[in-house]
Motif scaffolding. Structure first.
Motif, short mmCIF file in Angstrom:
data_model
loop_
_atom_site.label_atom_id
_atom_site.label_comp_id
_atom_site.label_asym_id
_atom_site.label_seq_id
_atom_site.Cartn_x
_atom_site.Cartn_y
_atom_site.Cartn_z
N VAL A 235 0.83 -1.21 0.00
CA VAL A 235 0.00 0.00 0.00
C VAL A 235 0.86 1.26 0.00
CG1 VAL A 235 -1.68 1.33 1.34
CG2 VAL A 235 -1.98 -1.13 1.09
N LEU A 236 1.92 1.27 0.79
CA LEU A 236 2.74 2.47 0.94
C LEU A 236 3.86 2.58 -0.09
CD1 LEU A 236 3.09 2.67 4.83
CD2 LEU A 236 1.47 3.85 3.34
N GLY A 237 4.05 1.55 -0.88
CA GLY A 237 5.10 1.60 -1.90
C GLY A 237 6.49 1.44 -1.32
N MET A 238 6.63 0.51 -0.38
CA MET A 238 7.95 0.24 0.20
C MET A 238 8.10 -1.26 0.40
SD MET A 238 7.38 1.52 4.19
CE MET A 238 6.86 3.16 3.79
N SER A 239 9.31 -1.69 0.59
CA SER A 239 9.55 -3.12 0.79
C SER A 239 9.08 -3.53 2.19
CB SER A 239 11.04 -3.44 0.64
OG SER A 239 11.76 -2.90 1.73
N SER A 240 8.81 -4.81 2.35
CA SER A 240 8.41 -5.29 3.68
C SER A 240 9.56 -5.14 4.67
CB SER A 240 7.90 -6.73 3.63
OG SER A 240 8.82 -7.58 3.01
N ALA A 241 10.80 -5.21 4.19
CA ALA A 241 11.95 -4.98 5.07
C ALA A 241 11.95 -3.54 5.58
CB ALA A 241 13.26 -5.29 4.34
N THR A 242 11.60 -2.60 4.71
CA THR A 242 11.51 -1.20 5.13
C THR A 242 10.39 -1.01 6.14
OG1 THR A 242 12.43 -0.46 3.03
CG2 THR A 242 11.21 1.18 4.32
#
Length: 179
Positions: A145-152
């Motif tokens: 949703v936020l446009g980031m990796s799950s690690a981030t």
């Protein structure tokens, strides 16, 4: 990227809308506390995104860009209704912890302190924490949703929890609920 290399804007917008509308509405409802208001704010977001979709696709991270538009629309929508700025304090009264509490007054006090502390986080940290803990989303779902990796997302949760510990003290954070 040339025009020939880009996906069909109509298809990509439709797919983006289908993938994100439900999450956007849930998030907006957390802040606006009314389903109809949340849907109006999100519809306004998608109307703006559709009008500028070609430019959105050219941004470095279209999902993150769209999220920023949506977040601002939610804030604007709350202000336009002459309401307090969108706060998450009300959510303190609608938690599993409160429903299961032996000491409801003590739990309300704890929840209010936590939600006030959450407001001291950055916008990004607030968004990640609300989606992770209030909405029960996984790091993968939040990242999409936020446009980031799950690690981030996981890193943001760790930094947010560290900041909350600084504000509240080590025993009053959401760590036991981490996903």
């Amino acid at each position: 990227m040339t025009a020939a290399d880009r996906p069909d804007p109509d298809l990509s917008f439709t797919a983006f809308h289908q993938m994100n509308r439900a999450s956007y509405v849930r998030y907006a409802e957390t802040y606006l506390r009314h389903r109809q208001d949340a849907e109006e704010a999100v519809d306004s977001t998608f109307e703006q995104l559709l009008r500028t979709w070609d430019q959105v696709l050219l941004t470095e991270n279209p999902a993150a860009y769209a999220w920023t538009i949506m977040r601002n629309k939610v804030i604007d929508h709350g202000r336009a209704r002459n309401r307090r700025p969108p706060l998450i304090d009300d959510a303190a009264f609608d938690t599993v912890a409160l429903r299961d509490a032996v000491d409801p007054i003590g739990q309300i006090t704890e929840s209010l302190a936590l939600f006030r502390a959450l407001r001291q986080l950055t916008d990004r940290q607030q968004d990640v924490m609300v989606m992770t803990y209030l909405q029960g989303m996984t790091a993968t779902e939040v990242g999409a949703v936020l446009g980031m990796s799950s690690a981030t997302v996981r890193s943001t949760v760790r930094h947010s929890l560290r900041r909350l510990r600084e504000i509240l003290g080590p025993d009053r954070t959401m760590e036991g609920q981490q996903r």
